[in-house]
Design an enzyme around this catalytic site. Structure first.
Site, PDB file in Angstrom:
ATOM      1  CG  ASP A 292      -5.142   9.230   4.521  1.00 13.11           C
ATOM      2  OD1 ASP A 292      -6.202   8.686   4.179  1.00 13.11           O
ATOM      3  OD2 ASP A 292      -4.174   8.617   4.997  1.00 13.11           O
TER       4      ASP A 292
ATOM      5  CD  GLU B 206      -2.751   1.194   2.530  1.00 12.26           C
ATOM      6  OE1 GLU B 206      -2.600   0.288   3.372  1.00 12.26           O
ATOM      7  OE2 GLU B 206      -3.614   2.091   2.618  1.00 12.26           O
TER       8      GLU B 206
ATOM      9  CG  HIS C 164      -7.049   0.004   2.313  1.00 10.90           C
ATOM     10  ND1 HIS C 164      -6.025   0.286   3.175  1.00 10.90           N
ATOM     11  CD2 HIS C 164      -7.263  -1.334   2.398  1.00 10.90           C
ATOM     12  CE1 HIS C 164      -5.627  -0.857   3.751  1.00 10.90           C
ATOM     13  NE2 HIS C 164      -6.352  -1.842   3.282  1.00 10.90           N
TER      14      HIS C 164
HETATM   15  C1  RNT Z   1      -2.624   4.366   6.608  1.00 12.87           C
HETATM   16  C2  RNT Z   1      -3.097   3.258   5.720  1.00 12.87           C
HETATM   17  C3  RNT Z   1      -3.305   1.935   6.405  1.00 12.87           C
HETATM   18  C4  RNT Z   1      -3.963   2.068   7.762  1.00 12.87           C
HETATM   19  C5  RNT Z   1      -4.346   0.756   8.391  1.00 12.87           C
HETATM   20  C6  RNT Z   1      -4.735   0.904   9.814  1.00 12.87           C
HETATM   21  O1  RNT Z   1      -2.618   5.576   5.978  1.00 12.87           O
HETATM   22  O2  RNT Z   1      -4.252   3.651   5.069  1.00 12.87           O
HETATM   23  O3  RNT Z   1      -4.026   1.100   5.572  1.00 12.87           O
HETATM   24  O4  RNT Z   1      -5.090   2.879   7.706  1.00 12.87           O
HETATM   25  O5  RNT Z   1      -3.336  -0.148   8.207  1.00 12.87           O
HETATM   26 ZN    ZN Z   2      -5.247   2.134   3.903  1.00 11.49          ZN
END
Ligand code: RNT
Ligand code: ZN
Length: 418
Positions: A293, A225, A285
């Site tokens: 964010d 991510e 997500h």
């Molecule tokens: C953080 C990311 C990540 C978290 C979670 C809790 O900016 O979005 O996915 O929100 O792992």
């Molecule tokens: Zn995330």
């Protein structure tokens, strides 16, 4: 909603070439992975009263009733799941293990700490997803984990992520549905770095070490991510979009696209058909950033609808894992799960009911006037009646009928947590 409303709506859609039965079948088969961390503001159970600390993310609000223990979180999840139509998944973070009051270092966690979650999921017929937790920890305090300049700190987080993948694989094996383990790290600089390259080299090497062990993809899949910025990493994030796009393509990983992790005017929906030309799959997500964010509860809004439209139009559902990622502590947390998940499903249903064939006919004929006219008028087709039918078939309360269950749970259970 009466069955009559459904059959009338069905005919309305059929006249546009849309098969509502096919849409409902696909909707019922598409799981959403609920994020455990909405239930306790990303606190976890490493110790009593643990709370989110660092990582550049923040849950704001102090609505009463936050889950303080595993049992409370599970109870809350059962209530939420009972008010969401369909069979879904639960997405766990490593800090949500069943540690039984003992201190277990993150690089020493094992499937034994998640066995009770596996049993819990099995009795409910749910799949599980997983995440290493690379924040809220002394070795993450200076803002670097897998890309840390100190090899010992890097090694600690590598071991943590390896342990998490093994736990994820054990979950997938036990439940018969592949677990997606998603790696997100907070690493970055508040102010202008003089070396943007070093941390990225170290991150690529660390990830390669993490992913050395391979698992059958029927059991386990990896996702990575990216992020644009965080609180305290405003000027530079090691794991940027370009970094992970390249990584996911070359290492055959799922690319996780978080809706809050791009410039506010960028369309995450537009990225999907580009990314999927080259990457094997994506993890979403689904979230909502307000000015930043901020991880607000997901709405039935244009960005989420556009996202689902792209999955359906491109035939990408099979290559996409849909997860939620928001944490709002300012409203009833159980309701936040229900509202966000129902909205995500409703956006997906709207996409499944789109008269795409008609729109594409107009497009192919160069008739962009008819395309725009139909695109707009499709917005007010009787989606609500189809949604109500879905809730009815899945044995879940329809719109405006689920909130009383939350209200009595709040009165009888949540309000007692003081
Ligand atoms: C953080 C990311 C990540 C978290 C979670 C809790 O900016 O979005 O996915 O929100 O792992
Ligand atoms: Zn995330």
């Amino acid at each position: 909603m009466s069955p009559l409303s459904y059959s009338t709506a069905r005919e309305t859609y059929a006249a546009l070439g849309v098969d509502t039965e096919a849409a409902l079948t696909t909707l019922a088969r598409t799981p959403i992975s609920l994020h455990c961390w909405q239930g306790d503001d990303v606190g976890g159970f490493e110790r009593a009263g643990a709370s989110l600390d660092g990582g550049g993310i923040q849950a704001t609000g102090n609505y009463p009733g936050k889950a303080r223990t595993l049992d409370e979180l599970r109870g809350d999840l059962d209530v939420a799941l009972g008010l969401i139509p369909g069979k879904h998944r639960l997405n766990l973070h490593a800090i949500y293990g069943d540690f039984d009051g003992r201190k277990v270092e993150r690089n020493a966690i094992g499937v034994e700490h998640f066995q009770s979650w596996i049993e819990w999921a099995k009795t409910r017929g749910l799949g599980l997803d997983f995440n290493p937790t690379c924040f809220s920890h002394p070795l993450a305090n200076d803002g670097f984990t897998l890309s840390h300049r100190d090899p010992a700190v890097r090694q600690f987080w590598i071991e943590h992520a390896i342990a998490c993948r093994r736990i994820g694989a054990a979950m997938g094996r036990a439940l018969g549905t592949p677990t997606v383990t998603n790696v997100w790290i907070p690493d970055g600089h508040k102010d202008l770095p003089a070396d943007r390259q070093g941390p990225r080299e170290r991150l690529a090497a660390a990830l390669d070490a993490v992913f050395q062990e391979s698992f059958d993809e029927q059991i386990h899949r990896d996702a990575v991510e990216s992020k644009l910025f965080g609180i305290g990493s405003e000027s530079y994030v090691v794991g940027s979009h370009e970094f992970y796009l390249g990584y996911a393509i070359t290492r055959r990983k799922l690319l996780c696209l978080d809706m809050g992790h791009f410039h506010p005017t960028e369309s995450v929906a537009d990225k999907i058909s580009s990314v999927l030309q080259f990457a094997p799959g994506i993890l979403l997500h689904v979230s909502r950033g307000v000015r930043w964010d901020s991880d607000h509860v997901v709405l039935f809004d244009d960005p989420t609808r556009a996202l689902m439209e792209e999955l359906v139009r491109g035939g990408f559902l099979a290559r996409t894992a849909i997860g939620l990622d928001y944490f709002d502590a300012s409203i009833n947390r159980v309701a936040a799960w229900v509202i966000g998940t129902r909205n995500t499903l409703k956006c997906l249903l709207a996409a499944l009911l789109e008269p795409t064939a008609r729109l594409r006919e107009a497009e192919a004929a160069g008739d962009y006037t008819a395309r725009l006219a139909l695109l707009e008028e499709a917005k007010t087709l009787p989606l609500g009646a189809i949604w109500e039918e879905h809730c009815r078939r899945q044995g879940t309360p329809g719109d405006r009928a689920w909130l009383p269950a939350i209200q009595s749970y709040e009165r009888d259970v949540l309000a007692q947590r003081r």
